[in-house]
Design a protein around this motif. Structure first.
Motif, PDB file in Angstrom:
ATOM      1  N   GLY A 164      54.957  38.384  31.466  1.00 53.71           N
ATOM      2  CA  GLY A 164      53.637  37.786  31.223  1.00 53.71           C
ATOM      3  C   GLY A 164      52.518  38.695  31.677  1.00 53.71           C
ATOM      4  N   ALA A 165      52.711  39.372  32.828  1.00 54.16           N
ATOM      5  CA  ALA A 165      51.694  40.293  33.335  1.00 54.16           C
ATOM      6  C   ALA A 165      51.517  41.482  32.393  1.00 54.16           C
ATOM      7  CB  ALA A 165      52.071  40.777  34.736  1.00 54.16           C
ATOM      8  N   ALA A 166      52.641  41.991  31.869  1.00 51.52           N
ATOM      9  CA  ALA A 166      52.571  43.129  30.943  1.00 51.52           C
ATOM     10  C   ALA A 166      51.821  42.737  29.672  1.00 51.52           C
ATOM     11  CB  ALA A 166      53.975  43.627  30.607  1.00 51.52           C
ATOM     12  N   VAL A 167      52.103  41.525  29.154  1.00 55.69           N
ATOM     13  CA  VAL A 167      51.408  41.054  27.955  1.00 55.69           C
ATOM     14  C   VAL A 167      49.928  40.875  28.231  1.00 55.69           C
ATOM     15  CG1 VAL A 167      51.154  39.084  26.391  1.00 55.69           C
ATOM     16  CG2 VAL A 167      53.433  39.963  26.924  1.00 55.69           C
ATOM     17  N   LEU A 175      47.597  49.115  42.398  1.00 60.21           N
ATOM     18  CA  LEU A 175      46.171  49.048  42.084  1.00 60.21           C
ATOM     19  C   LEU A 175      46.020  49.723  40.726  1.00 60.21           C
ATOM     20  CD1 LEU A 175      43.213  48.438  42.954  1.00 60.21           C
ATOM     21  CD2 LEU A 175      43.146  50.751  43.913  1.00 60.21           C
ATOM     22  N   ILE A 176      45.596  48.961  39.715  1.00 56.34           N
ATOM     23  CA  ILE A 176      45.634  49.418  38.324  1.00 56.34           C
ATOM     24  C   ILE A 176      44.221  49.546  37.761  1.00 56.34           C
ATOM     25  CG2 ILE A 176      46.501  48.892  36.006  1.00 56.34           C
ATOM     26  CD1 ILE A 176      48.584  47.046  37.414  1.00 56.34           C
ATOM     27  N   PHE A 179      48.967  38.430  40.314  1.00 55.75           N
ATOM     28  CA  PHE A 179      48.049  39.243  39.530  1.00 55.75           C
ATOM     29  C   PHE A 179      46.623  38.928  39.970  1.00 55.75           C
ATOM     30  CE2 PHE A 179      46.163  40.904  35.595  1.00 55.75           C
ATOM     31  CZ  PHE A 179      46.950  42.031  35.413  1.00 55.75           C
ATOM     32  N   LEU A 180      45.935  39.935  40.507  1.00 51.04           N
ATOM     33  CA  LEU A 180      44.598  39.742  41.061  1.00 51.04           C
ATOM     34  C   LEU A 180      43.595  40.555  40.251  1.00 51.04           C
ATOM     35  CD1 LEU A 180      45.622  40.573  44.758  1.00 51.04           C
ATOM     36  CD2 LEU A 180      45.934  38.413  43.584  1.00 51.04           C
ATOM     37  N   ILE A 198      44.825  44.245  40.958  1.00 52.09           N
ATOM     38  CA  ILE A 198      45.885  44.447  41.934  1.00 52.09           C
ATOM     39  C   ILE A 198      47.054  43.589  41.478  1.00 52.09           C
ATOM     40  CG2 ILE A 198      46.676  44.078  44.305  1.00 52.09           C
ATOM     41  CD1 ILE A 198      43.825  44.488  45.261  1.00 52.09           C
ATOM     42  N   ALA A 199      48.237  44.170  41.437  1.00 54.62           N
ATOM     43  CA  ALA A 199      49.442  43.412  41.097  1.00 54.62           C
ATOM     44  C   ALA A 199      50.446  43.578  42.225  1.00 54.62           C
ATOM     45  CB  ALA A 199      50.038  43.911  39.781  1.00 54.62           C
ATOM     46  N   MET A 200      50.987  42.470  42.691  1.00 53.95           N
ATOM     47  CA  MET A 200      52.048  42.493  43.693  1.00 53.95           C
ATOM     48  C   MET A 200      53.313  41.975  43.044  1.00 53.95           C
ATOM     49  SD  MET A 200      49.849  41.069  46.920  1.00 53.95           S
ATOM     50  CE  MET A 200      51.301  40.647  47.867  1.00 53.95           C
TER      51      MET A 200
END
Length: 212
Positions: free
Chosen positions: A53-56, A83-84, A168-169, A184-186
């Motif tokens: 879901g995060a990738a989409v 950190l993206i 997902f931040l 930011i993704a953890m």
């Protein structure tokens, strides 16, 4: 146990958002000292989702290549923090961090170093603050700069093939009036999310007890 059975309740998500915002405000203070410019950082929203879901989601929001700073963390809850930034924003970040004093070639040479340093400050401040307020120590690996799309950034090793979850931040990031959006993704497995959920509830109870 599926990820959906332990997604965060609204109160837990509010508490986590508060913890993260305290962390990024400390990161902003550290970056301000590093770059000598005004730095504004905030996290307006926190979501818990599957890695797919995060990738989409990031693919829908960002059509180009992504740059990420990765640090692994270990403790009661363990995982990988990213950190993206959209790649188009990474040079703007480098110019902001270096005060715009470098030529294009010099900035390109320093890009990875500046990104790693910025990621280290933001992720360390964020996670160290969370760990401190949750009363649990975390250890962090050294920062590593990655490039790719959402699917490659959110891939963990095969032994974590249960799917896991991503906190997902969204970040609002401004340095010296340059707006640089990021995320930011953890990435965590389900036992780590359950451990984090328990710690957040302990934190909520402590805060409620202090207020009472």
């Amino acid at each position: 146990m599926s990820a959906h059975t332990i997604f965060l309740e609204e109160l837990e998500r509010d508490a986590l958002t508060e913890l993260v915002n305290i962390g990024v405000s400390r990161a902003a203070s550290s970056l301000r000292k590093m770059v000598g410019e005004q730095v504004l950082l905030s996290v307006p929203a926190v979501e818990v989702m599957t890695r797919e879901g995060a990738a989409v989601l990031i693919r829908e929001r960002e059509s180009g290549e992504l740059v990420a700073v990765r640090q692994d963390f270990q403790g009661v809850f363990s995982g990988r923090a990213l950190l993206i930034f959209p790649e188009t924003n990474s040079m703007a970040l480098v110019h902001a961090v270096t005060g715009g004093a470098l030529s294009v070639d010099e900035a390109a040479e320093m890009e990875n170093e500046a990104l790693a340093e910025t990621g280290n400050v933001v992720l360390n401040s964020c996670l160290a603050t969370m760990a401190n307020m949750l009363q649990q120590p975390l250890t962090m690996s050294l920062p590593e700069v990655l490039r790719g799309d959402g699917a490659s950034l959110f891939t963990l090793s095969d032994e974590n093939a249960d799917g896991g979850v991503v906190l997902f931040l969204y970040i609002n990031f401004a340095i010296n009036d340059r707006d640089i959006r990021g995320y930011i993704a953890m990435l965590m497995d389900l036992p780590s999310l359950q451990a984090l959920k328990t710690l957040i509830n302990d934190f909520i109870e402590r805060v409620a007890g202090d207020v009472g």
